[in-house]
Design a protein around this motif. Structure first.
Motif, PDB file in Angstrom:
ATOM      1  N   SER A 101    -109.907 -14.978 -19.800  1.00  0.00           N
ATOM      2  CA  SER A 101    -109.014 -13.859 -19.175  1.00  0.00           C
ATOM      3  C   SER A 101    -109.656 -12.456 -19.741  1.00  0.00           C
ATOM      4  O   SER A 101    -110.196 -12.456 -20.982  1.00  0.00           O
ATOM      5  CB  SER A 101    -107.600 -13.874 -19.641  1.00  0.00           C
ATOM      6  OG  SER A 101    -107.474 -13.581 -20.993  1.00  0.00           O
ATOM      7  N   PRO A 103    -109.683  -7.852 -19.052  1.00  0.00           N
ATOM      8  CA  PRO A 103    -108.991  -6.693 -18.206  1.00  0.00           C
ATOM      9  C   PRO A 103    -109.905  -6.587 -17.092  1.00  0.00           C
ATOM     10  O   PRO A 103    -110.986  -6.560 -16.998  1.00  0.00           O
ATOM     11  CB  PRO A 103    -109.351  -5.337 -19.238  1.00  0.00           C
ATOM     12  CG  PRO A 103    -109.468  -5.995 -20.463  1.00  0.00           C
ATOM     13  CD  PRO A 103    -110.134  -7.444 -20.313  1.00  0.00           C
ATOM     14  N   GLN A 104    -109.012  -6.365 -16.073  1.00  0.00           N
ATOM     15  CA  GLN A 104    -109.619  -6.469 -14.620  1.00  0.00           C
ATOM     16  C   GLN A 104    -108.998  -5.118 -13.836  1.00  0.00           C
ATOM     17  O   GLN A 104    -107.750  -4.828 -13.845  1.00  0.00           O
ATOM     18  CB  GLN A 104    -109.392  -7.662 -13.695  1.00  0.00           C
ATOM     19  CG  GLN A 104    -110.114  -8.737 -14.515  1.00  0.00           C
ATOM     20  CD  GLN A 104    -109.857 -10.174 -13.787  1.00  0.00           C
ATOM     21  OE1 GLN A 104    -109.862 -10.368 -12.499  1.00  0.00           O
ATOM     22  NE2 GLN A 104    -109.761 -11.139 -14.570  1.00  0.00           N
ATOM     23  N   THR A 107    -105.748  -2.247 -12.076  1.00  0.00           N
ATOM     24  CA  THR A 107    -104.690  -1.899 -13.235  1.00  0.00           C
ATOM     25  C   THR A 107    -105.109  -2.172 -14.738  1.00  0.00           C
ATOM     26  O   THR A 107    -104.552  -1.253 -15.731  1.00  0.00           O
ATOM     27  CB  THR A 107    -103.506  -2.967 -13.008  1.00  0.00           C
ATOM     28  OG1 THR A 107    -103.870  -4.136 -13.319  1.00  0.00           O
ATOM     29  CG2 THR A 107    -102.551  -2.978 -11.744  1.00  0.00           C
ATOM     30  N   TRP A 108    -106.333  -2.830 -14.808  1.00  0.00           N
ATOM     31  CA  TRP A 108    -106.759  -3.204 -16.051  1.00  0.00           C
ATOM     32  C   TRP A 108    -105.829  -4.082 -17.065  1.00  0.00           C
ATOM     33  O   TRP A 108    -106.179  -4.058 -18.112  1.00  0.00           O
ATOM     34  CB  TRP A 108    -107.523  -1.899 -16.810  1.00  0.00           C
ATOM     35  CG  TRP A 108    -108.807  -1.349 -16.009  1.00  0.00           C
ATOM     36  CD1 TRP A 108    -108.515  -0.100 -15.078  1.00  0.00           C
ATOM     37  CD2 TRP A 108    -109.855  -1.827 -15.576  1.00  0.00           C
ATOM     38  NE1 TRP A 108    -109.566  -0.060 -14.316  1.00  0.00           N
ATOM     39  CE2 TRP A 108    -110.610  -1.090 -14.622  1.00  0.00           C
ATOM     40  CE3 TRP A 108    -110.592  -3.049 -16.132  1.00  0.00           C
ATOM     41  CZ2 TRP A 108    -111.934  -1.299 -14.310  1.00  0.00           C
ATOM     42  CZ3 TRP A 108    -112.065  -3.193 -15.822  1.00  0.00           C
ATOM     43  CH2 TRP A 108    -112.449  -2.297 -14.717  1.00  0.00           C
ATOM     44  N   LYS A 109    -104.938  -4.679 -16.523  1.00  0.00           N
ATOM     45  CA  LYS A 109    -104.663  -5.679 -17.383  1.00  0.00           C
ATOM     46  C   LYS A 109    -105.199  -6.718 -17.550  1.00  0.00           C
ATOM     47  O   LYS A 109    -106.152  -7.191 -16.772  1.00  0.00           O
ATOM     48  CB  LYS A 109    -103.063  -6.078 -16.491  1.00  0.00           C
ATOM     49  CG  LYS A 109    -102.135  -4.824 -16.368  1.00  0.00           C
ATOM     50  CD  LYS A 109    -100.775  -5.393 -15.545  1.00  0.00           C
ATOM     51  CE  LYS A 109     -99.667  -4.478 -15.455  1.00  0.00           C
ATOM     52  NZ  LYS A 109     -98.653  -4.895 -14.632  1.00  0.00           N
ATOM     53  N   ASN A 110    -104.763  -7.571 -18.735  1.00  0.00           N
ATOM     54  CA  ASN A 110    -105.608  -8.498 -18.999  1.00  0.00           C
ATOM     55  C   ASN A 110    -105.306  -9.685 -18.121  1.00  0.00           C
ATOM     56  O   ASN A 110    -104.102 -10.281 -18.190  1.00  0.00           O
ATOM     57  CB  ASN A 110    -105.286  -9.059 -20.451  1.00  0.00           C
ATOM     58  CG  ASN A 110    -106.314 -10.026 -21.038  1.00  0.00           C
ATOM     59  OD1 ASN A 110    -107.524  -9.631 -20.942  1.00  0.00           O
ATOM     60  ND2 ASN A 110    -106.058 -11.140 -21.433  1.00  0.00           N
ATOM     61  N   LEU A 111    -106.149 -10.219 -17.259  1.00  0.00           N
ATOM     62  CA  LEU A 111    -105.957 -11.333 -16.160  1.00  0.00           C
ATOM     63  C   LEU A 111    -106.884 -12.667 -16.387  1.00  0.00           C
ATOM     64  O   LEU A 111    -107.987 -12.398 -16.838  1.00  0.00           O
ATOM     65  CB  LEU A 111    -106.021 -10.694 -14.851  1.00  0.00           C
ATOM     66  CG  LEU A 111    -105.046  -9.578 -14.525  1.00  0.00           C
ATOM     67  CD1 LEU A 111    -105.592  -9.084 -13.016  1.00  0.00           C
ATOM     68  CD2 LEU A 111    -103.621 -10.114 -14.476  1.00  0.00           C
ATOM     69  N   PRO A 112    -106.202 -13.762 -15.674  1.00  0.00           N
ATOM     70  CA  PRO A 112    -107.219 -15.014 -16.113  1.00  0.00           C
ATOM     71  C   PRO A 112    -108.420 -14.632 -15.152  1.00  0.00           C
ATOM     72  O   PRO A 112    -108.519 -14.113 -14.138  1.00  0.00           O
ATOM     73  CB  PRO A 112    -106.183 -16.031 -15.346  1.00  0.00           C
ATOM     74  CG  PRO A 112    -105.050 -15.524 -15.648  1.00  0.00           C
ATOM     75  CD  PRO A 112    -104.931 -13.931 -15.447  1.00  0.00           C
ATOM     76  N   THR A 113    -109.427 -15.148 -15.834  1.00  0.00           N
ATOM     77  CA  THR A 113    -110.763 -15.274 -15.053  1.00  0.00           C
ATOM     78  C   THR A 113    -110.854 -16.271 -14.192  1.00  0.00           C
ATOM     79  O   THR A 113    -110.639 -17.393 -14.456  1.00  0.00           O
ATOM     80  CB  THR A 113    -112.091 -15.160 -15.850  1.00  0.00           C
ATOM     81  OG1 THR A 113    -111.913 -16.374 -16.933  1.00  0.00           O
ATOM     82  CG2 THR A 113    -112.122 -13.761 -16.466  1.00  0.00           C
ATOM     83  N   ASN A 144    -104.699   1.815 -19.382  1.00  0.00           N
ATOM     84  CA  ASN A 144    -104.115   0.614 -19.933  1.00  0.00           C
ATOM     85  C   ASN A 144    -104.441   0.586 -21.170  1.00  0.00           C
ATOM     86  O   ASN A 144    -104.395  -0.769 -21.520  1.00  0.00           O
ATOM     87  CB  ASN A 144    -103.804  -0.445 -19.039  1.00  0.00           C
ATOM     88  CG  ASN A 144    -102.749  -0.859 -18.493  1.00  0.00           C
ATOM     89  OD1 ASN A 144    -101.523  -0.445 -19.158  1.00  0.00           O
ATOM     90  ND2 ASN A 144    -102.524  -1.613 -17.544  1.00  0.00           N
ATOM     91  N   PRO A 179    -112.935 -10.968  -7.440  1.00  0.00           N
ATOM     92  CA  PRO A 179    -111.799 -11.691  -6.663  1.00  0.00           C
ATOM     93  C   PRO A 179    -112.436 -11.536  -5.309  1.00  0.00           C
ATOM     94  O   PRO A 179    -113.364 -11.010  -4.877  1.00  0.00           O
ATOM     95  CB  PRO A 179    -110.809 -10.382  -6.526  1.00  0.00           C
ATOM     96  CG  PRO A 179    -110.950  -9.807  -7.974  1.00  0.00           C
ATOM     97  CD  PRO A 179    -112.363  -9.689  -8.194  1.00  0.00           C
TER      98      PRO A 179
END
Length: 202
Positions: A101, A103-104, A107-113, A144, A179
């Motif tokens: 994961s 930041p993306q 939103t730059w929240k930590n998300l799964p890759t 964020n 994405p």
């Protein structure tokens, strides 16, 4: 897909070992420190041209999170990977590491890759970009709590082989963590036989 990325790493290391027999300069090296991770980013054209190993490509810019830790760099493109592009803390290089994961955007929240393959085609959504070992400018404001950098690299250029700049062509298969629907997804062309071997093992 994680197996696929591991296969690519092995292929890269094998290529490096072979090249070392013919050239004393090693291509791959592990660097520890700050770097931009662009594997889950998209890019957009800048309208400029960038030169990679003597060849000209249209330039793209990708917005990528700045990470701190180990990464893989290419000594051919970046002779001294531990020194930033301008020698200050205002810039970093874009390197690669495997993350579950990151930041993306937006939103730059930590998300799964999520790794995926796509067929390279004409147009922004079918195009790819190479942002490995490219110069990045760190943006002044965090989002964020995440430090972000703008990285500049070639559109439709291959990350491998590491000692020669080659153009990506429609119909080739690329792997990315950007994405679906992204423009000029940051990624790399991969050998079709490597994909087939990985699929057979599943």
């Amino acid at each position: 897909m994680k197996k696929l990325l591991l296969v690519l790493t092995v292929l890269g290391l094998t290529t490096t070992a072979f090249a070392q027999k013919h050239n004393k300069d090693k291509a791959l090296t592990i660097v520890v420190g700050k770097f931009a991770f662009c594997g889950a980013s998209s890019a957009k054209p800048t309208g400029k041209v960038i030169t990679i190993e003597g060849r000209k490509f249209f330039e793209g810019v990708a917005v990528c999170p700045v990470m701190d830790g180990p990464s893989v760099a290419n000594n051919i493109l970046v002779p001294n990977p531990s020194v930033t592009p301008d020698g200050t803390d205002k810039t970093v290089w874009s390197y690669f590491w495997y993350y579950d994961s990151v930041p993306q955007a937006p939103t730059w929240k930590n998300l799964p890759t999520v790794s995926r393959t796509f067929i390279v085609a004409k147009g922004p959504e079918g195009g790819m970009s190479n942002m490995w070992c490219m110069p990045c400018n760190i943006l002044p404001n965090k989002v964020n709590g995440v430090t972000i950098a703008e990285c500049y690299g070639p559109l439709n250029e291959l990350a491998f082989p590491m000692r020669k700049a080659l153009r990506a062509h429609p119909g080739e298969t690329s792997v990315t963590q950007a994405p679906e629907g992204s423009t000029y997804s940051v990624g790399t062309i991969i050998p079709v036989n490597a994909i087939n071997k990985v699929k057979k093992k599943k």
